[in-house]
Write an enzyme that holds these catalytic residues in place. Sequence first.
Site, PDB file in Angstrom:
ATOM      1  N   ASP A   8       0.870  -1.180   0.000  1.00  0.00           N
ATOM      2  CA  ASP A   8       0.000   0.000   0.000  1.00  0.00           C
ATOM      3  C   ASP A   8       0.903   1.225   0.000  1.00  0.00           C
ATOM      4  O   ASP A   8       2.106   1.121   0.263  1.00  0.00           O
ATOM      5  CB  ASP A   8      -0.888  -0.016   1.257  1.00  0.00           C
ATOM      6  CG  ASP A   8      -1.782   1.229   1.362  1.00  0.00           C
ATOM      7  OD1 ASP A   8      -2.330   1.658   0.327  1.00  0.00           O
ATOM      8  OD2 ASP A   8      -1.920   1.778   2.471  1.00  0.00           O
ATOM      9  N   SER A   9       0.313   2.387  -0.245  1.00  0.00           N
ATOM     10  CA  SER A   9       1.070   3.641  -0.165  1.00  0.00           C
ATOM     11  C   SER A   9       1.596   3.867   1.252  1.00  0.00           C
ATOM     12  O   SER A   9       2.500   4.667   1.454  1.00  0.00           O
ATOM     13  CB  SER A   9       0.169   4.805  -0.545  1.00  0.00           C
ATOM     14  OG  SER A   9      -0.920   4.887   0.365  1.00  0.00           O
ATOM     15  N   TYR A  40      -0.564   8.491  -2.207  1.00  0.00           N
ATOM     16  CA  TYR A  40      -0.632   8.240  -3.638  1.00  0.00           C
ATOM     17  C   TYR A  40      -1.778   9.045  -4.274  1.00  0.00           C
ATOM     18  O   TYR A  40      -1.794   9.273  -5.473  1.00  0.00           O
ATOM     19  CB  TYR A  40      -0.916   6.749  -3.907  1.00  0.00           C
ATOM     20  CG  TYR A  40       0.257   5.806  -3.797  1.00  0.00           C
ATOM     21  CD1 TYR A  40       1.546   6.239  -3.478  1.00  0.00           C
ATOM     22  CD2 TYR A  40       0.061   4.442  -4.041  1.00  0.00           C
ATOM     23  CE1 TYR A  40       2.598   5.333  -3.395  1.00  0.00           C
ATOM     24  CE2 TYR A  40       1.116   3.536  -3.963  1.00  0.00           C
ATOM     25  CZ  TYR A  40       2.383   3.983  -3.635  1.00  0.00           C
ATOM     26  OH  TYR A  40       3.415   3.073  -3.562  1.00  0.00           O
ATOM     27  N   GLY A  41      -2.741   9.418  -3.418  1.00  0.00           N
ATOM     28  CA  GLY A  41      -3.991   9.999  -3.927  1.00  0.00           C
ATOM     29  C   GLY A  41      -3.829  11.239  -4.788  1.00  0.00           C
ATOM     30  O   GLY A  41      -4.675  11.522  -5.637  1.00  0.00           O
ATOM     31  N   CYS A  71      -4.582  -1.310  -1.932  1.00  0.00           N
ATOM     32  CA  CYS A  71      -4.699   0.133  -2.138  1.00  0.00           C
ATOM     33  C   CYS A  71      -5.595   0.371  -3.344  1.00  0.00           C
ATOM     34  O   CYS A  71      -5.302  -0.111  -4.446  1.00  0.00           O
ATOM     35  CB  CYS A  71      -3.307   0.702  -2.389  1.00  0.00           C
ATOM     36  SG  CYS A  71      -3.282   2.459  -2.764  1.00  0.00           S
ATOM     37  N   ASN A  72      -6.674   1.091  -3.136  1.00  0.00           N
ATOM     38  CA  ASN A  72      -7.600   1.374  -4.239  1.00  0.00           C
ATOM     39  C   ASN A  72      -6.945   2.267  -5.292  1.00  0.00           C
ATOM     40  O   ASN A  72      -7.134   2.078  -6.492  1.00  0.00           O
ATOM     41  CB  ASN A  72      -8.846   2.077  -3.698  1.00  0.00           C
ATOM     42  CG  ASN A  72      -9.639   1.196  -2.756  1.00  0.00           C
ATOM     43  OD1 ASN A  72     -10.569   0.528  -3.160  1.00  0.00           O
ATOM     44  ND2 ASN A  72      -9.272   1.183  -1.489  1.00  0.00           N
ATOM     45  N   THR A  73      -6.155   3.228  -4.822  1.00  0.00           N
ATOM     46  CA  THR A  73      -5.547   4.203  -5.732  1.00  0.00           C
ATOM     47  C   THR A  73      -4.515   3.520  -6.634  1.00  0.00           C
ATOM     48  O   THR A  73      -4.479   3.755  -7.848  1.00  0.00           O
ATOM     49  CB  THR A  73      -4.860   5.329  -4.914  1.00  0.00           C
ATOM     50  OG1 THR A  73      -5.765   5.757  -3.892  1.00  0.00           O
ATOM     51  CG2 THR A  73      -4.485   6.491  -5.786  1.00  0.00           C
ATOM     52  N   GLU A 149      -1.606   7.822   8.829  1.00  0.00           N
ATOM     53  CA  GLU A 149      -0.146   7.599   8.804  1.00  0.00           C
ATOM     54  C   GLU A 149       0.502   8.061  10.103  1.00  0.00           C
ATOM     55  O   GLU A 149       1.488   7.500  10.549  1.00  0.00           O
ATOM     56  CB  GLU A 149       0.482   8.344   7.613  1.00  0.00           C
ATOM     57  CG  GLU A 149       0.186   7.725   6.260  1.00  0.00           C
ATOM     58  CD  GLU A 149       0.813   6.355   6.077  1.00  0.00           C
ATOM     59  OE1 GLU A 149       2.010   6.210   6.330  1.00  0.00           O
ATOM     60  OE2 GLU A 149       0.081   5.417   5.684  1.00  0.00           O
ATOM     61  N   CYS A 181     -10.948   3.658   0.466  1.00  0.00           N
ATOM     62  CA  CYS A 181      -9.494   3.767   0.617  1.00  0.00           C
ATOM     63  C   CYS A 181      -9.136   2.900   1.820  1.00  0.00           C
ATOM     64  O   CYS A 181      -9.842   2.927   2.837  1.00  0.00           O
ATOM     65  CB  CYS A 181      -9.117   5.220   0.865  1.00  0.00           C
ATOM     66  SG  CYS A 181      -7.434   5.467   1.483  1.00  0.00           S
ATOM     67  N   THR A 182      -8.057   2.138   1.713  1.00  0.00           N
ATOM     68  CA  THR A 182      -7.773   1.148   2.754  1.00  0.00           C
ATOM     69  C   THR A 182      -7.326   1.778   4.074  1.00  0.00           C
ATOM     70  O   THR A 182      -7.279   1.095   5.089  1.00  0.00           O
ATOM     71  CB  THR A 182      -6.700   0.146   2.265  1.00  0.00           C
ATOM     72  OG1 THR A 182      -5.545   0.874   1.825  1.00  0.00           O
ATOM     73  CG2 THR A 182      -7.231  -0.693   1.128  1.00  0.00           C
ATOM     74  N   HIS A 183      -7.006   3.062   4.053  1.00  0.00           N
ATOM     75  CA  HIS A 183      -6.696   3.727   5.330  1.00  0.00           C
ATOM     76  C   HIS A 183      -7.969   3.956   6.158  1.00  0.00           C
ATOM     77  O   HIS A 183      -7.912   4.025   7.385  1.00  0.00           O
ATOM     78  CB  HIS A 183      -6.036   5.092   5.088  1.00  0.00           C
ATOM     79  CG  HIS A 183      -4.586   5.015   4.697  1.00  0.00           C
ATOM     80  ND1 HIS A 183      -4.169   4.550   3.473  1.00  0.00           N
ATOM     81  CD2 HIS A 183      -3.459   5.358   5.373  1.00  0.00           C
ATOM     82  CE1 HIS A 183      -2.830   4.623   3.414  1.00  0.00           C
ATOM     83  NE2 HIS A 183      -2.382   5.116   4.557  1.00  0.00           N
TER      84      HIS A 183
HETATM   85  N1  DGL Z   1      -4.669   3.449   0.925  1.00  0.00           N
HETATM   86  C1  DGL Z   1      -4.821   3.939  -0.371  1.00  0.00           C
HETATM   87  C2  DGL Z   1      -6.102   3.596  -1.071  1.00  0.00           C
HETATM   88  O1  DGL Z   1      -6.696   2.587  -0.770  1.00  0.00           O
HETATM   89  C3  DGL Z   1      -4.129   5.172  -0.861  1.00  0.00           C
HETATM   90  C4  DGL Z   1      -4.092   6.356  -0.001  1.00  0.00           C
HETATM   91  C5  DGL Z   1      -3.161   7.399  -0.512  1.00  0.00           C
HETATM   92  O2  DGL Z   1      -1.963   7.159  -0.424  1.00  0.00           O
HETATM   93  O3  DGL Z   1      -3.604   8.445  -0.999  1.00  0.00           O
HETATM   94  O4  DGL Z   1      -6.537   4.300  -1.936  1.00  0.00           O
END
Ligand code: DGL
Length: 263
Positions: A8-9, A40-41, A71-73, A149, A181-183
């Site tokens: 993941d990011s 990453y977004g 990570c979705n992104t 984070e 988003c996985t966060h």
């Molecule tokens: N956890 C990530 C996701 O599922 C990316 C979050 C990010 O880095 O912007 O999209």
Amino acid sequence: MTAIGVFDSGVGGLSVLHHIRQMLPDERLIYVADSAHVPYGDKSADYIERRSIALTNFLISQGADAIVIACNTATAAAAALLRREFSIPILGMEPAVKPAVAATNSGVVGVLATIGTLESARFAALLERYAGNVEIVTQGCPGLVEQVELGDLYSSRTRELIERYTAPLLARGADTIILGCTHYPFLAAMIREVVGEGITLVDTGEAVARHLQRRLLTELPSHAVGNASAQFFTSGEVTQATRIMSVLWGSPVEARRLPLEFA
Ligand code: DGL
């Protein structure tokens, strides 16, 4: 024993790793948080593709037999490329539009995700395929990933961001909110407090773990039950990663530094 590489990011993908550990208790897990490059977004698809290739190469160098893009992104930006470049199973994840559309009574579904996910062609295709007559209201959430984070799950700043990002969804009548988003699953308690009990929160982590289990059985049928282990790497600062990953993983972990050539 099968080794499953997960990246993941940052630390958000640990929300997916929890489900993987539950569903596949005997496998070896290798996790990388790309925290030196988070978020990453707001990065270009090119940038995320380069990071995803580097992290996948690292995980394969550690013995990974399958990769989960937690990570979705990164899935939106790089899953297609990774599947072209690598021959092992590559699993991605995307906002849970299909189950959310099935769950809504009001006919309005809200999506919290990164700008990168919401603006991707893959997300547009997902809506095209599954939204039907349901109204989908999307909301980018700059700053929220950074709070996770920092391990800052319950502060007033985090609450303020959640209030700001969920208010427009509730105002439009959403009764179902996708954590895209996985966060964000790590903020579920605070999100629940802000939106109240009547709203359904939907996340994709469990479905991804189930999908992984099925693919391992069919594509890597020889995988023997071994001694479960989990290793954690970060491209970011190791002491901070050790502290925050231990909190999010729920038991002490020792984060190791991602070798420079992959960082
Ligand atoms: N956890 C990530 C996701 O599922 C990316 C979050 C990010 O880095 O912007 O999209």
